[in-house]
Design an enzyme around this catalytic site. Structure first.
Site, short mmCIF file in Angstrom:
data_model
loop_
_atom_site.label_atom_id
_atom_site.label_comp_id
_atom_site.label_asym_id
_atom_site.label_seq_id
_atom_site.Cartn_x
_atom_site.Cartn_y
_atom_site.Cartn_z
CB CYS A 33 -0.96 0.01 1.18
SG CYS A 33 -0.13 0.04 2.78
CB CYS A 102 -1.61 -1.55 4.63
SG CYS A 102 -3.11 -0.62 4.33
#
Length: 124
Positions: A33, A102
């Site tokens: 990410c 993330c």
């Protein structure tokens, strides 16, 4: 999607910046990410006397970094090492499930900063 507490820490992050002469520095990231976090700590008498962060990422990444610094400040090294990703998310009023993996790396960055401090000869 985000709690009011997440939005508050995103809009008004606490302890943002860096500590040039930090006793420990921890950097973590998620290549999937793109979130990157660095946490800097100053330790005095086995306590986190000062803590700052720099984060590149989404609002949740900034909020979790901010909350992690708030949770760790003033804690002993041992207490700070017990702060988990779940603790951070809980104190923020929760995170969307898609953001947990993330964006909530801040506890990992804190642990990395403490490990760096200890590796440099810091006392537990």
């Amino acid at each position: 999607m985000y709690s009011e507490k997440v939005m508050d820490h995103f809009r008004n992050p606490r302890n943002m910046g860096e500590i040039p002469d930090a006793d420990g520095v921890g950097t973590v990231g998620n290549p999937v990410c793109g979130d990157m976090m660095t946490i800097y700590i100053k330790v005095k008498d086995n306590r986190i006397a000062d803590i700052k962060f720099k984060t590149f990422g989404c609002g949740a990444a900034i909020a979790t970094s901010s909350m992690t610094t708030e949770l760790a400040k003033g804690k002993t090294i041992e207490e700070a090492l017990r702060i988990t990703r779940d603790d951070v998310a809980k104190d923020l009023g929760g995170l969307p499930p898609v953001k947990m993996h993330c964006s909530n790396l801040a506890a990992d960055a804190l642990h990395a900063a403490i490990k760096d401090y200890l590796a440099k000869g810091g006392k537990r």
